[in-house]
Design a protein around this motif. Structure first.
Motif, PDB file in Angstrom:
ATOM      1  N   ALA A 416      47.121  42.042  59.731  1.00  0.00           N
ATOM      2  CA  ALA A 416      48.156  43.013  59.397  1.00  0.00           C
ATOM      3  C   ALA A 416      47.903  44.297  60.166  1.00  0.00           C
ATOM      4  N   ALA A 417      48.894  45.182  60.108  1.00  0.00           N
ATOM      5  CA  ALA A 417      48.741  46.483  60.748  1.00  0.00           C
ATOM      6  C   ALA A 417      47.533  47.208  60.164  1.00  0.00           C
ATOM      7  N   ASN A 418      46.964  48.104  60.974  1.00  0.00           N
ATOM      8  CA  ASN A 418      45.851  48.943  60.549  1.00  0.00           C
ATOM      9  C   ASN A 418      44.551  48.167  60.414  1.00  0.00           C
ATOM     10  N   GLY A 419      44.488  46.982  61.041  1.00  0.00           N
ATOM     11  CA  GLY A 419      43.228  46.255  61.094  1.00  0.00           C
ATOM     12  C   GLY A 419      42.903  45.398  59.902  1.00  0.00           C
ATOM     13  N   HIS A 420      43.845  45.190  59.012  1.00  0.00           N
ATOM     14  CA  HIS A 420      43.574  44.354  57.834  1.00  0.00           C
ATOM     15  C   HIS A 420      43.599  42.874  58.192  1.00  0.00           C
ATOM     16  N   THR A 421      42.692  42.116  57.570  1.00  0.00           N
ATOM     17  CA  THR A 421      42.733  40.660  57.612  1.00  0.00           C
ATOM     18  C   THR A 421      43.022  40.180  56.204  1.00  0.00           C
ATOM     19  N   LEU A 422      44.062  39.310  56.063  1.00  0.00           N
ATOM     20  CA  LEU A 422      44.454  38.833  54.740  1.00  0.00           C
ATOM     21  C   LEU A 422      44.288  37.324  54.663  1.00  0.00           C
ATOM     22  N   LYS A 423      43.850  36.861  53.515  1.00  0.00           N
ATOM     23  CA  LYS A 423      43.621  35.440  53.271  1.00  0.00           C
ATOM     24  C   LYS A 423      44.705  34.882  52.354  1.00  0.00           C
ATOM     25  N   ARG A 424      45.130  33.662  52.679  1.00  0.00           N
ATOM     26  CA  ARG A 424      46.152  32.998  51.864  1.00  0.00           C
ATOM     27  C   ARG A 424      45.549  32.526  50.548  1.00  0.00           C
ATOM     28  N   VAL A 425      46.297  32.759  49.468  1.00  0.00           N
ATOM     29  CA  VAL A 425      45.878  32.302  48.137  1.00  0.00           C
ATOM     30  C   VAL A 425      46.991  31.412  47.595  1.00  0.00           C
ATOM     31  N   PRO A 426      46.661  30.172  47.179  1.00  0.00           N
ATOM     32  CA  PRO A 426      47.705  29.253  46.713  1.00  0.00           C
ATOM     33  C   PRO A 426      48.158  29.623  45.304  1.00  0.00           C
ATOM     34  N   PRO A 427      49.346  29.173  44.901  1.00  0.00           N
ATOM     35  CA  PRO A 427      49.776  29.373  43.517  1.00  0.00           C
ATOM     36  C   PRO A 427      49.008  28.453  42.569  1.00  0.00           C
ATOM     37  N   GLY A 428      49.159  28.668  41.271  1.00  0.00           N
ATOM     38  CA  GLY A 428      48.480  27.807  40.304  1.00  0.00           C
ATOM     39  C   GLY A 428      48.683  28.292  38.883  1.00  0.00           C
ATOM     40  N   GLU A 429      48.164  27.497  37.919  1.00  0.00           N
ATOM     41  CA  GLU A 429      48.238  27.823  36.494  1.00  0.00           C
ATOM     42  C   GLU A 429      46.826  27.962  35.947  1.00  0.00           C
ATOM     43  N   PHE A 430      46.604  28.941  35.048  1.00  0.00           N
ATOM     44  CA  PHE A 430      45.262  29.173  34.501  1.00  0.00           C
ATOM     45  C   PHE A 430      45.378  30.005  33.224  1.00  0.00           C
ATOM     46  N   LEU A 431      44.237  30.154  32.529  1.00  0.00           N
ATOM     47  CA  LEU A 431      44.143  31.023  31.365  1.00  0.00           C
ATOM     48  C   LEU A 431      43.523  32.334  31.812  1.00  0.00           C
ATOM     49  N   LEU A 432      44.306  33.414  31.736  1.00  0.00           N
ATOM     50  CA  LEU A 432      43.812  34.738  32.092  1.00  0.00           C
ATOM     51  C   LEU A 432      43.018  35.271  30.906  1.00  0.00           C
ATOM     52  N   GLY A 433      41.778  35.735  31.152  1.00  0.00           N
ATOM     53  CA  GLY A 433      40.928  36.245  30.080  1.00  0.00           C
ATOM     54  C   GLY A 433      39.765  35.315  29.795  1.00  0.00           C
ATOM     55  N   THR A 434      39.096  35.548  28.660  1.00  0.00           N
ATOM     56  CA  THR A 434      37.902  34.765  28.310  1.00  0.00           C
ATOM     57  C   THR A 434      37.962  34.330  26.856  1.00  0.00           C
ATOM     58  N   PRO A 435      37.267  33.240  26.531  1.00  0.00           N
ATOM     59  CA  PRO A 435      37.216  32.807  25.122  1.00  0.00           C
ATOM     60  C   PRO A 435      36.366  33.773  24.289  1.00  0.00           C
ATOM     61  N   ARG A 436      36.518  33.699  22.967  1.00  0.00           N
ATOM     62  CA  ARG A 436      35.859  34.642  22.063  1.00  0.00           C
ATOM     63  C   ARG A 436      34.338  34.576  22.147  1.00  0.00           C
ATOM     64  N   ASN A 437      33.782  33.394  22.419  1.00  0.00           N
ATOM     65  CA  ASN A 437      32.326  33.236  22.405  1.00  0.00           C
ATOM     66  C   ASN A 437      31.670  33.570  23.735  1.00  0.00           C
ATOM     67  N   ASP A 438      32.403  34.156  24.676  1.00  0.00           N
ATOM     68  CA  ASP A 438      31.835  34.457  25.986  1.00  0.00           C
ATOM     69  C   ASP A 438      30.908  35.661  25.868  1.00  0.00           C
ATOM     70  N   GLN A 439      29.666  35.509  26.343  1.00  0.00           N
ATOM     71  CA  GLN A 439      28.682  36.587  26.258  1.00  0.00           C
ATOM     72  C   GLN A 439      29.169  37.811  27.044  1.00  0.00           C
ATOM     73  N   GLY A 440      29.135  38.976  26.381  1.00  0.00           N
ATOM     74  CA  GLY A 440      29.560  40.214  27.022  1.00  0.00           C
ATOM     75  C   GLY A 440      31.052  40.462  26.938  1.00  0.00           C
ATOM     76  N   ARG A 441      31.790  39.556  26.295  1.00  0.00           N
ATOM     77  CA  ARG A 441      33.252  39.671  26.225  1.00  0.00           C
ATOM     78  C   ARG A 441      33.665  40.935  25.497  1.00  0.00           C
ATOM     79  N   GLN A 442      34.795  41.558  25.958  1.00  0.00           N
ATOM     80  CA  GLN A 442      35.376  42.722  25.313  1.00  0.00           C
ATOM     81  C   GLN A 442      36.652  42.333  24.583  1.00  0.00           C
ATOM     82  N   ALA A 443      37.124  43.203  23.701  1.00  0.00           N
ATOM     83  CA  ALA A 443      38.313  42.900  22.898  1.00  0.00           C
ATOM     84  C   ALA A 443      39.578  42.816  23.742  1.00  0.00           C
ATOM     85  N   ASN A 444      39.574  43.426  24.922  1.00  0.00           N
ATOM     86  CA  ASN A 444      40.797  43.426  25.744  1.00  0.00           C
ATOM     87  C   ASN A 444      40.870  42.249  26.695  1.00  0.00           C
TER      88      ASN A 444
END
Length: 682
Positions: A416-444
């Motif tokens: 891209a302009a200004n010297g940037h290099t960009l990498k392609r990322v494919p689409p997909g489905e996932f769970l955003l966030g973490t389960p309750r029992n994850d060590q160090g997990r926050q409420a948000n």
């Protein structure tokens, strides 16, 4: 003496007759006087009325006429003027050499007025006598007469006279017509515009054509018009002769004898298969079927060649104006072709014809063939191949599904302009966030399903000071403690979210892309391909999920401590800057490091954890109401002042922040907060 007595005698009474006037007595002199005075007063009144209502009118006629008359009412001439009441009048005048003047005019209410008139000169008489007598006359390019005529009436003036006649040169001259009925005589002798041309030929009796018109047979003398003439002399069984003759007016000329060459013969050439290239004496003449013209009475060698076939030769001789035919039977040169088509049930067309290649091997002519492989649900593929006579050729075709073809059309890496290099990322489905029992997990970090439907690009590194200063030359990242953050290749920090969004718009304009944000930082929908900050979902998908079966816990893997070279975190050298650090870990930099210095992720991205934290596009929603309904291509909450921050920095050394799932928020710039750019691929 007394006077004598007057005796009055009675008269007999006579009654009046019905209808009879009473007898008149004599008119007295006084009555006559009164009548005369009344008439005089009336005339005086009328005269005064005329004088008070009349206007002084000057009537001029140019040139001065011999006679002039003004009529139309009571007109009194008074010196050089006329006394006339308002109304319509008529002026008439006569003068030798001029048309009679007869016009009307209107006297208005002005006390004094002038009416001017001009007499028109009679036309002159133009007499033109020409040799030859039959000719056309034009004045200033306009036809006026065909001679002979007695005379032509022409108004006074200067004209260009042109006299034209068939087969003669045009005559032009300037003339001056005085008008007034004067006669101007012009005598013209036109120059002939042709000359006699003598032609002869061998053989005699050939047809002569001049400018496409037959004019006799040789030998002959032909009258030709002056100028360039196209002459053709032809005779059956001979090639026609043609040439251009320059004929001078009234100058005879004789053309040297013309010898006609015998006419070419014709040869009809065909081949099986058709389309063969034919050459005569080594010169290409066309493709079969075709008709050749060849010189008569001598042998000509014809060669036919066709791709994938053996060439062939034949000799032919034609008579003058004769007809011959030649046919070539071309032998194909075959080669073996082995086909590997996937999927195996795809339809194969060779040269536009469906062909069964299930046997895997075909023997085909050794020439270029068009190949098309197609199947419903796949992208049709067109190509060419050429079998070899000296060995087997292999043709492999793998059809791509529409999704595979779409991916193939999107480059994995773009600059891209200004010297940037960009990498392609494919689409997909996932769970955003973490389960309750994850060590160090926050409420948000509540989990919610997300679906990304579009390929997107993510810059391989965070935006550097050097890159950001091309947009904002005054930017200073500053220092932290005694450590500089301002080197060219260090990440640009102390950048607000709005500044980061404006940098994205500036970068879009450098490449002619539509900006992604409005001036106040709102995302323009529908979202195009302009540069922007990655959404939180895009950031986490690229950092933790894309290409993995299990979400990534830390940037380097699933367990502590981080291996050497895995990133820039709060280490032993950062003790003076932070409260918590990882004992025994040293990444070489107390503050931020140059971008791209540490290990790269599976997608080709650097520093998704460590170095500096990163702005995302999304507004921060503290409540984070978790829904089981899948969010498609989300860009965060609609309201809120804070923005989501993702990724640890050189100030973080605890498990909570080192996790890739850690979420932070803010609205002001920090010395450990930068950004990277993103954009949709299509």
């Amino acid at each position: 003496m007394s006077p004598p007595e007057t005796v009055i005698q009675p008269q007999a009474y006579q009654p009046p007759q019905p209808g009879a006037r009473p007898p008149r007595g004599p008119i007295s002199r006084l009555t006559w006087v009164y009548t005369a005075i009344g008439v005089a007063l009336l005339l005086f009144t009328l005269a005064m009325l005329f004088l008070f209502t009349a206007r002084a009118v000057t009537v001029t006629v140019e040139p001065l006429p011999e006679e002039v008359e003004v009529s139309g009412g009571l007109v009194i001439r008074w010196g050089e003027r006329y006394l006339m009441r308002p109304g319509d009048y008529r002026v008439q005048a006569q003068k030798a050499r001029y048309h009679d003047l007869d016009e009307t005019f209107t006297v208005g209410t002005d006390a004094s007025q002038t009416h001017a008139f001009e007499m028109k000169l009679l036309p002159g008489r133009l007499v033109v006598r020409s040799t030859p007598e039959a000719a056309d006359v034009a004045l200033d390019g306009e036809p006026v007469a065909t001679l002979p005529v007695a005379f032509i009436e022409v108004e006074k003036g200067t004209y260009e006279l042109k006299v034209t006649a068939a087969r003669h040169e045009d005559h032009t001259q300037k003339i001056e017509v005085t008008g007034g009925g004067d006669e101007l005589l012009v005598e013209v002798a036109l120059t002939p515009a042709w000359a006699p041309v003598s032609l002869s030929s061998m053989p005699e009796g050939a047809t002569i054509e001049v400018d496409g018109k037959a004019e006799g047979t040789t030998p002959a003398t032909v009258e030709m018009g002056a100028g360039e003439r196209q002459v053709m002399v032809s005779a059956p069984g001979f090639k026609p002769w043609s040439g251009t003759l320059v004929v001078a007016s009234d100058v005879p000329q004789t053309v040297p004898p013309i010898t006609l060459a015998p006419a070419d013969g014709e040869v009809q050439v065909t081949s099986a298969p058709a389309g063969a290239a034919v050459s005569v004496g080594g010169t290409f003449r066309g493709n079969t079927p075709l008709t050749l013209t060849l010189a008569p009475d001598r042998a000509h060698e014809l060669r036919a060649s066709l791709d994938g076939h053996s060439s062939a030769r034949q000799s032919v001789t034609v008579k003058p104006d004769g007809r011959e035919s030649v046919r070539f039977a071309l032998t194909p040169i075959l080669g073996d072709v082995r086909f590997d088509i996937r999927p195996a049930d795809a339809e194969v067309l060779i040269d536009g014809k469906p062909t069964d290649v299930s046997a895997g091997r075909l023997r085909l002519p050794a020439r270029a063939h068009k190949l098309q492989v197609r199947k419903a649900g796949y992208v049709t593929q067109d190509s060419q191949f050429r079998p070899r006579a000296d060995g087997e050729q292999r043709v492999s075709i793998k059809l791509l599904t529409e999704a595979e073809a779409r991916l193939a059309a999107i480059p994995a890496t773009v600059s891209a302009a200004n010297g940037h290099t960009l990498k392609r990322v494919p689409p997909g489905e996932f769970l955003l966030g973490t389960p309750r029992n994850d060590q160090g997990r926050q409420a948000n970090e509540g989990q919610r399903p997300v679906k990304l439907t579009r390929y997107y690009y993510l810059s391989a590194t965070e935006v550097t000071n050097a890159q950001f200063r091309k947009y904002l030359s005054s930017h200073v990242s500053g220092i932290t403690g005694r450590e500089t953050l301002d080197n060219e290749q260090q990440p640009a920090v102390r950048v607000s979210w709005v500044q980061a969004a404006r940098y994205c718009n500036w970068l879009s304009k450098q490449q002619g892309l539509e900006p992604a944000y409005t001036n106040d930082g709102e995302l323009i929908t529908p979202v195009g391909t302009g540069y922007r900050l990655p959404s939180e979902a895009e950031w986490e998908w690229a950092a933790r999920h894309a290409g993995l079966s299990t979400p990534l816990r830390y940037p380097w893997g699933g367990a502590m401590p981080p291996p050497a070279g895995s990133g820039n975190f709060a280490d032993e050298s950062a003790k003076a800057l932070v409260n918590d650090w990882m004992a025994g870990f040293n990444d070489g930099y107390a503050a931020s490091a140059p971008v791209g210095h540490y290990a790269v992720s599976r997608l080709g991205l650097f520093d998704m954890g460590g170095n500096v934290s990163e702005w995302t596009h999304d507004r921060y929603d503290g409540a984070l109401v978790v829904s089981q309904q899948t969010q498609v291509d989300p860009f965060g909450a609609d309201q809120g002042g804070d923005r989501v921050i993702r990724g640890s920095s050189y100030k973080h050394g605890r498990i909570t922040e080192l996790r890739l799932a850690w979420r932070d928020f803010g609205r002001a710039e920090r010395d450990d907060l930068g950004f990277r750019v993103a954009r949709y691929a299509e």
